[in-house]
Write an enzyme that holds these catalytic residues in place. Sequence first.
Site, PDB file in Angstrom:
ATOM      1  N   GLY A  71      16.856 -28.804 -50.586  1.00 49.80           N
ATOM      2  CA  GLY A  71      15.585 -29.112 -51.239  1.00 49.80           C
ATOM      3  C   GLY A  71      14.412 -28.794 -50.338  1.00 49.80           C
TER       4      GLY A  71
ATOM      5  N   ASP B  49      14.498 -36.776 -46.799  1.00 46.68           N
ATOM      6  CA  ASP B  49      15.303 -37.997 -46.871  1.00 46.68           C
ATOM      7  C   ASP B  49      15.475 -38.679 -45.513  1.00 46.68           C
ATOM      8  OD1 ASP B  49      15.654 -37.729 -49.593  1.00 46.68           O
ATOM      9  OD2 ASP B  49      17.451 -36.498 -49.370  1.00 46.68           O
TER      10      ASP B  49
ATOM     11  N   MET C 241      11.779 -40.704 -54.028  1.00 48.59           N
ATOM     12  CA  MET C 241      13.031 -40.002 -53.750  1.00 48.59           C
ATOM     13  C   MET C 241      13.852 -40.703 -52.662  1.00 48.59           C
ATOM     14  SD  MET C 241      12.171 -35.940 -54.061  1.00 48.59           S
ATOM     15  CE  MET C 241      12.141 -35.124 -55.657  1.00 48.59           C
ATOM     16  N   GLY C 242      15.139 -40.422 -52.677  1.00 52.77           N
ATOM     17  CA  GLY C 242      16.062 -41.026 -51.722  1.00 52.77           C
ATOM     18  C   GLY C 242      17.275 -41.540 -52.475  1.00 52.77           C
ATOM     19  N   ARG C 243      18.289 -40.699 -52.559  1.00 53.87           N
ATOM     20  CA  ARG C 243      19.467 -41.038 -53.352  1.00 53.87           C
ATOM     21  C   ARG C 243      20.326 -42.079 -52.632  1.00 53.87           C
ATOM     22  NH1 ARG C 243      19.943 -40.539 -58.681  1.00 53.87           N
ATOM     23  NH2 ARG C 243      22.024 -39.987 -59.364  1.00 53.87           N
TER      24      ARG C 243
ATOM     25  N   LEU D 243       6.261 -33.963 -56.616  1.00 51.47           N
ATOM     26  CA  LEU D 243       4.954 -34.020 -55.956  1.00 51.47           C
ATOM     27  C   LEU D 243       5.079 -34.471 -54.507  1.00 51.47           C
ATOM     28  CD1 LEU D 243       3.038 -35.774 -58.880  1.00 51.47           C
ATOM     29  CD2 LEU D 243       2.591 -33.446 -58.092  1.00 51.47           C
ATOM     30  N   GLN D 244       5.977 -35.424 -54.252  1.00 45.11           N
ATOM     31  CA  GLN D 244       6.073 -36.035 -52.924  1.00 45.11           C
ATOM     32  C   GLN D 244       6.677 -35.104 -51.872  1.00 45.11           C
ATOM     33  OE1 GLN D 244       9.189 -39.362 -53.128  1.00 45.11           O
ATOM     34  NE2 GLN D 244       9.403 -38.381 -55.106  1.00 45.11           N
ATOM     35  N   ARG D 245       7.384 -34.081 -52.292  1.00 45.38           N
ATOM     36  CA  ARG D 245       8.011 -33.231 -51.286  1.00 45.38           C
ATOM     37  C   ARG D 245       7.291 -31.898 -51.084  1.00 45.38           C
ATOM     38  NH1 ARG D 245      13.677 -31.240 -54.211  1.00 45.38           N
ATOM     39  NH2 ARG D 245      12.743 -29.491 -55.304  1.00 45.38           N
TER      40      ARG D 245
END
Lengths: 415, 415
Positions: A15, A145, A189-191, A301-303
Amino acid sequence: MEKLTGALVFAQSGGPTSVINSSACGVFETALKQGEITRVLGAHHGIKGVLNDDLFDIGQESKEELALLKTTPSSALGSVRYKLADPAVDDTDYRRILEVFKKHNVRYFLYNGGNDSMDTCYKVGKFLTENNYPCRVIGVPKTIDNDLEFTDHCPGFASAAKYIATSCMELTLDGKVYDKGSILIVEIMGRHAGWLTAASYVATAKGLGPDLIYVPERNFDVDRFVEEVKRVYAETGNCFVAISEGIHDENGKFISDYAKVVEDKKDMFNHAQLGGACAYLANIVKAKTGAKVRAIEFSLLQRCAAHCGSSTDVEEAYLAGKSAVLAAVEGKSGVMMAFKRSVVDGKYVCSIDEVDLSRVANYEKKLPDEYITAEGNNITPAFLDYVLPLIKGESRPPFVDGVPRFANLKKVKAD
Amino acid sequence: MEKLTGALVFAQSGGPTSVINSSACGVFETALKQGEITRVLGAHHGIKGVLNDDLFDIGQESKEELALLKTTPSSALGSVRYKLADPAVDDTDYRRILEVFKKHNVRYFLYNGGNDSMDTCYKVGKFLTENNYPCRVIGVPKTIDNDLEFTDHCPGFASAAKYIATSCMELTLDGKVYDKGSILIVEIMGRHAGWLTAASYVATAKGLGPDLIYVPERNFDVDRFVEEVKRVYAETGNCFVAISEGIHDENGKFISDYAKVVEDKKDMFNHAQLGGACAYLANIVKAKTGAKVRAIEFSLLQRCAAHCGSSTDVEEAYLAGKSAVLAAVEGKSGVMMAFKRSVVDGKYVCSIDEVDLSRVANYEKKLPDEYITAEGNNITPAFLDYVLPLIKGESRPPFVDGVPRFANLKKVKAD
């Protein structure tokens, strides 16, 4: 140390982040100056670019565009999600890589990515060694992450963290504007690891952030969550919640999968890809409280928000790329560039460390217990010591006509 | 012109923007210097602050915090959505306003808001005049929707437009990163006018924006939309779509209302508040194409992103506030401050105009036909001439500890 002369291939994987191209900039600018490196090549779509002999000749790019890479988000060369087979089972891909490397006399292979990419990097390096093909293989870390082991932090994390903290502060000001209260749930995000969601706590520490923060390191109980939201809403008239996309129940089932089940029942469309933990919880909270509830997913948007990057992150990502080239030229191979934190005269200092690829591949670093409150619904001030130095300094691309001017590579195919 | 001595009340109304506090900053800093203005008061939650005699004494604030208002998003005084009755039917509120104004000797009333707020402002001014209470009433425009008539543009629009264009460029880079294509649909604010959605075209003009743009000025046909998305996806391997939240079918029914019907069928929760046009369309597109589809709502982020503000917008918003005070002191009343655009030596110049509140109240300015393509699925280059000067220049708050330092008012209640 023997001098190794030949081409360098750099590839980007996994990603994208706001600073993966900052590392590319560090690699390219440094590699183009090394006498041993006869040609600098960029792989189109990660390892697939190598497999397809789809390589760009970076020497054909202008210095100006390469410099702009430093503040251009995403992966300028194109990324890929492709897992190489175990070479003991099927070594087709590895033999093809060797063939392409021989064709272009590639003696330096730098791979930029997260956990999976370091695994790819490790396997390729091992295969080349076993086949007596001298080639120095170096991993360059990246992942928003922040879950790579053996490095204090990962390039890409801090810029995403800065955007998240900033946006949470702005949303807090926006959300509390009316005389009637409301509940806001944002999904970050952050699985499997809560590092990015924890970044919302920076806003909280400034008095303008989430009241409740839920990370995947703790099991998530919907009923308890509703009670906690109700309590804050009753006490303060508003409630701001941040959740990780990866929150899950005690059986490990993602809350977003519950959302999916609900959607599937309609027998109409499949919501699988459309996230949904925050929309799912917002609906429950709305039904249980009658309050005005809003769900916002920071989503992509955050990445990619290079307009709100951390200059510390951008410089460190550049340093990781630059150091990888220098380490390779010095004879290093089979290592990933890592960050080591030290405090000198009370100031944060980041230095480059090297870690064996065999160690780093496929480990996931979770948020430590000391950063999560006992109740499991917030972050502790100890996390600030960790994160504040990383988000220091503001980076953004040059702006032309009121919008960013991003790098635009010619991408001339290497013959 | 007779000199009028007394207090000034400033109030903020309607949805917040990135620069509504810039206007507040202009009002406060200017008003505190005027000899005729004995006291500067801020109403807590718009007109409700007046009705409740809930007013802050701005003179008690530090100069530093007031200056920070210029780059602090949202409404520092608190906003409100409250519609005053027709005074011919029920003048209770108006009499109460007069009572509170008399109590504090308020002789200047400045109201900052959009269409509804200008209506409130107009009615209050008319009532005070009819009751022979000398008070100068001035409207200060604001709305990200940019739909106020008789002004070239509205404070707040350009900063939201800049954030949208910037984010669309970043999303384009992020979205095209893999070798496998995808479809992205973003939803942008604008219930009745497509100004903000049109701003995504700035990204398109830079080669990094939506392929298709749909605004509420044209009827939206879901089947035709799906065909257009399929065509772009087939031709380019990717498709990026921007839609206004207010897109509607030929009968005027909002597409987001279709989403609601689908959700309601589940008889579980009510999605009414959770937007949904873009998620709804994403599901349809996914079902019809099998492609990877993502939906992103810019939601509140787009109206509070002061970290990505237009410095032109910030300065003009300040000017609108400052000019309102000066106009009032000079004897003007019953007018809204408006922006007039002129081009001097090829350069954009914005000057202050005044327009009767009776004219401006409750009109909505739509995107002109010349800015929309014949097919109704994109924006024309002519729009760039309009919007580019407005988004020029980058504004952001000062950053401390890696995050914005926003104004933090003491909010001392006026006795």
